[in-house]
Design a protein around this motif. Structure first.
Motif, PDB file in Angstrom:
ATOM      1  N   ASN A 188      -5.086  -9.455 -10.416  1.00  0.00           N
ATOM      2  CA  ASN A 188      -6.178  -9.329  -9.436  1.00  0.00           C
ATOM      3  C   ASN A 188      -5.720  -8.640  -8.156  1.00  0.00           C
ATOM      4  N   GLY A 189      -4.901  -7.589  -8.331  1.00  0.00           N
ATOM      5  CA  GLY A 189      -4.457  -6.814  -7.179  1.00  0.00           C
ATOM      6  C   GLY A 189      -3.244  -7.374  -6.465  1.00  0.00           C
ATOM      7  N   THR A 190      -2.740  -8.538  -6.896  1.00  0.00           N
ATOM      8  CA  THR A 190      -1.552  -9.125  -6.277  1.00  0.00           C
ATOM      9  C   THR A 190      -0.330  -8.830  -7.130  1.00  0.00           C
ATOM     10  N   ARG A 248       0.845  -1.205   0.000  1.00  0.00           N
ATOM     11  CA  ARG A 248       0.000   0.000   0.000  1.00  0.00           C
ATOM     12  C   ARG A 248       0.878   1.252   0.000  1.00  0.00           C
ATOM     13  N   SER A 292       0.357   2.363 -10.520  1.00  0.00           N
ATOM     14  CA  SER A 292      -0.060   1.047 -10.029  1.00  0.00           C
ATOM     15  C   SER A 292       1.130   0.094 -10.021  1.00  0.00           C
TER      16      SER A 292
END
Length: 205
Positions: free
Chosen positions: A98-100, A83, A93
């Motif tokens: 999938n966010g990993t 984060r 980003s």
């Protein structure tokens, strides 16, 4: 028994303006300053190009991203605060699924580093070549000027740095347009004709 801490490389997608020079230190880009401030181990592939400074008009080495829009970071996967990275200034980003975050093969980053080093060596070679050619241009003496400085019939002494005729006396025949003079040189075996580079002319009588 302790082992080596394993780190992995990750790719960061950057925001517009990330590659611009940081306003308080032009040696760094905005993204480099931002990642460095947060203590993140980063790698920003860059290449060099020769540019003219807009104020001084001097030639300068300008850094440009080798892969525009991306940077890389190295981290211990289970210990990294992702984060914190995602919220870092100029980071858009973290490349993942999938966010990993998705770790990159080390060999892929090594190939980029090899390409960066090769481009840097090529740039430095051409920079040195340009500097040499400019020095030669500034040193070049026109035939007319050389003829005035080294008139036919004048006697010269050849400097000790000359491989064949060190310390010999010679009589000038003519100046050339190749930064040399044609001369007749006194040797142990008689007289010899040769072209002597002006840098080896030590004294003109």
């Amino acid at each position: 028994m302790g082992g080596t801490i394993k780190t992995s490389w990750y790719a960061l997608r950057l925001k517009p303006g990330a590659a611009r020079p940081y306003r308080h230190d032009e040696r760094l880009t905005n993204i480099e300053w931002s990642l460095k401030r947060e203590g993140i181990d980063y790698y920003m592939p860059m290449e060099l190009a020769m540019k003219i400074h807009h104020r001084t008009k001097r030639q300068i080495d300008k850094r440009f991203p080798l892969i525009p829009g991306y940077a890389f970071m190295r981290a211990i996967p289970n210990e990294q605060n992702w984060r914190k990275v995602a919220e870092c200034d100029f980071v858009s980003s973290i490349i993942g699924i999938n966010g990993t975050p998705l770790a990159l093969p080390a060999a892929q980053v090594e190939l980029i580093q090899m390409a960066e080093n090769s481009l840097r060596e090529l740039y430095e070679y051409h920079k040195a070549l340009r500097a040499y050619e400019e020095a030669q241009r500034l040193r070049k003496v026109t035939r007319r000027v050389a003829a005035e400085q080294f008139p036919a019939g004048g006697v010269i002494t050849i400097s000790k740095e000359h491989r064949l005729f060190a310390g010999r006396r010679a009589t000038i025949v003519a100046a050339t347009g190749r930064n040399t003079i044609k001369a007749v040189i006194e040797t142990l075996n008689g007289m010899a004709n040769a072209e002597i580079p002006l840098e080896f002319v030590e004294e003109v009588a």
